[in-house]
Design an enzyme around this catalytic site. Structure first.
Site, PDB file in Angstrom:
ATOM      1  N   VAL A   1       0.867  -1.193   0.000  1.00 20.46           N
ATOM      2  CA  VAL A   1       0.000   0.000   0.000  1.00 20.46           C
ATOM      3  C   VAL A   1       0.897   1.234   0.000  1.00 20.46           C
ATOM      4  O   VAL A   1       1.692   1.407   0.926  1.00 20.46           O
ATOM      5  CB  VAL A   1      -0.886   0.048   1.275  1.00 20.46           C
ATOM      6  CG1 VAL A   1      -1.831   1.253   1.220  1.00 20.46           C
ATOM      7  CG2 VAL A   1      -1.681  -1.234   1.464  1.00 20.46           C
ATOM      8  N   HIS A   2       0.797   2.053  -1.038  1.00 12.57           N
ATOM      9  CA  HIS A   2       1.591   3.284  -1.010  1.00 12.57           C
ATOM     10  C   HIS A   2       0.972   4.451  -1.766  1.00 12.57           C
ATOM     11  O   HIS A   2       1.438   5.580  -1.653  1.00 12.57           O
ATOM     12  CB  HIS A   2       2.999   3.036  -1.579  1.00 12.57           C
ATOM     13  CG  HIS A   2       3.017   2.952  -3.074  1.00 12.57           C
ATOM     14  ND1 HIS A   2       2.744   1.806  -3.756  1.00 12.57           N
ATOM     15  CD2 HIS A   2       3.270   3.895  -4.020  1.00 12.57           C
ATOM     16  CE1 HIS A   2       2.839   2.031  -5.062  1.00 12.57           C
ATOM     17  NE2 HIS A   2       3.152   3.285  -5.253  1.00 12.57           N
ATOM     18  N   ARG A   3      -0.070   4.207  -2.549  1.00 12.84           N
ATOM     19  CA  ARG A   3      -0.637   5.283  -3.377  1.00 12.84           C
ATOM     20  C   ARG A   3      -1.065   6.477  -2.553  1.00 12.84           C
ATOM     21  O   ARG A   3      -1.682   6.316  -1.489  1.00 12.84           O
ATOM     22  CB  ARG A   3      -1.893   4.790  -4.092  1.00 12.84           C
ATOM     23  CG  ARG A   3      -1.653   3.848  -5.157  1.00 12.84           C
ATOM     24  CD  ARG A   3      -1.497   4.523  -6.497  1.00 12.84           C
ATOM     25  NE  ARG A   3      -0.743   3.596  -7.316  1.00 12.84           N
ATOM     26  CZ  ARG A   3       0.182   3.918  -8.190  1.00 12.84           C
ATOM     27  NH1 ARG A   3       0.469   5.168  -8.410  1.00 12.84           N
ATOM     28  NH2 ARG A   3       0.821   3.009  -8.854  1.00 12.84           N
TER      29      ARG A   3
END
Ligand code: UD1
Ligand code: UDP
Length: 354
Positions: free
Chosen positions: A201-203
């Site tokens: 998860v990084h957006r």
């Protein structure tokens, strides 16, 4: 040909690995590293593991607001281009480093080759969408990894210089899969095949909005089984700043090198991600993927049934995992992203264009 390649972020190092090698067989390449990613596990590890030549120029821009970051890169890249006078500037994907490289070249009338052209989410809230649209519109050669990408460009009036190739990320995976398998996982991260889920998860859309991030965390808590989460520094920082905690079934590890990552993907029962690259790699490994976004640029993975878009909705994420568990997919044979020759195809197209 003399080519200047502009790199800066993790996925770009991986994309550059096979293409740099193909390019350097007959041509001269120099690499500018903007410094957008700088932690050892976000940058150096890829150069070391994948044998990417050391950057000739390191701009050291680091983390900043979009404008300041892109602006500093633009100034730095321009200086190098004035000195080096290349025949081509090569940029990858859709990060701020991509846009800075493309703009610097466009202003100096140096032809731009864009790898991963034509991808669209049609969501202009994403910084990546703005970067890729602008880059495509100043590029002379637009290398599209999918038929959909070619169609997207046509809709925007772009047909000249558009070349459908395979995907360089597939090249990288096919090339390194055996090496990764031989190398095995580091002792610190040993997991039994198909006994865990893998998540990334990084957006910005998921991490900057605390409600979306919390909804994803709530879904993780409701999913049966261990979830391995190599945590992007952006997400790590935001979780810490907001004092958000992760459920007990989530095992956080540092970002891993590429060889470890693709092994973790291959061994996962399921992948949960908002990454572009990881969605494709899940498909290439035939591991079902739940994409924590409202849209994807890699629409063909969804059409085949191997990828499900859930957004950041807790119930939809949990339901997608349950669905894949109850309905295993039959293996497939089609090679959506080419047969590992995209890099060679790209070099040939650049040679033809001269
Ligand atoms: C960038 C790209 C995104 C891509 C992602 C790949 C843009 C606008 N976004 O997002 O498209 O999917 O890279 O991973 O270009 N940080 C560190 N160490 C690092 C790098 C970043 O601690 O080595 C932290 C910093 O707090 C920084 C934050 O991560 O502010 C975000 O980094 P940035 O490069 O701005 O964006 P990404 O989220 O990494
Ligand atoms: N990746 C990696 N280590 C990690 C997480 C991802 O090597 O801990 C690789 C992954 O296999 C893929 C690429 O990084 O090749 C995807 O990059 P990222 O998710 O950062 O960016 P995106 O593709 O979303 O732009």
């Amino acid at each position: 040909m003399k080519v200047i390649t502009v790199l800066g972020a993790r996925p770009q190092f991986i994309k550059a690995a096979p293409l740099s090698e193909a390019l350097r067989k007959k041509h001269q390449e120099k690499i500018i590293h903007t410094g957008q990613h700088y932690d050892y596990q976000m940058s150096d590890v890829f150069f070391e593991e994948l044998g990417i030549p050391k950057p000739d120029y390191f701009l050291g821009v680091g983390s900043k607001q979009h404008g300041a970051q892109t602006g500093e890169m633009l100034t730095g890249v321009e200086e190098v281009l004035l000195q080096e006078k290349p025949d081509w500037v090569l940029v990858y994907g859709d990060t701020n480093s991509t846009l800075a490289g493309a703009l610097a070249a466009a202003k100096l009338h140096i032809p731009i080759a864009h790898v991963e052209a034509g991808l669209r989410s049609y969501n202009r809230q994403m910084p990546e969408e703005v970067n890729r649209v602008l880059t495509d519109h100043v590029a002379s050669l637009l290398f599209c990894p999918t038929d959909q990408a070619v169609k997207n460009l046509k809709q925007e009036g772009l047909t000249d210089g558009v070349v459908r190739t395979g995907d360089v990320m597939a090249d990288a995976l096919y090339f390194h899969a055996k090496r990764a398998e031989e190398r095995k996982l580091a002792e610190t991260i040993q997991y039994k095949e198909k006994s865990y889920l893998l998540a990334t998860v990084h957006r910005a859309e998921n991490t900057d909005d605390p409600n979306r991030l919390q909804a994803i965390i709530n879904a993780f808590a409701q999913i049966q089984g261990q979830i391995i989460l190599p945590l992007h520094p952006r997400t790590k920082k935001l979780l810490r700043d907001r004092q958000m905690t992760l459920p007990g079934n989530v095992e956080v590890i540092e970002p891993v090198g590429y060889l470890e990552m693709i092994l973790l993907e291959k061994g996962a029962e399921l992948i949960l991600t908002d990454s572009g690259g990881v969605q494709k790699e899940a498909y290439l490994w035939q591991v079902p993927c739940v994409t924590l976004r409202d849209e994807t640029e890699w629409v063909e993975t969804v059409h085949t049934g191997w990828n499900t878009l859930t957004g950041a909705k807790t119930e939809a994420i949990v339901a997608a995992v349950t669905h894949y568990r109850q309905n295993p997919l039959p293996p497939y044979l089609d090679k959506l992203y080419g047969n590992g020759q995209a890099s060679a195809e790209i070099v040939t197209a650049m040679e033809k264009r001269g």
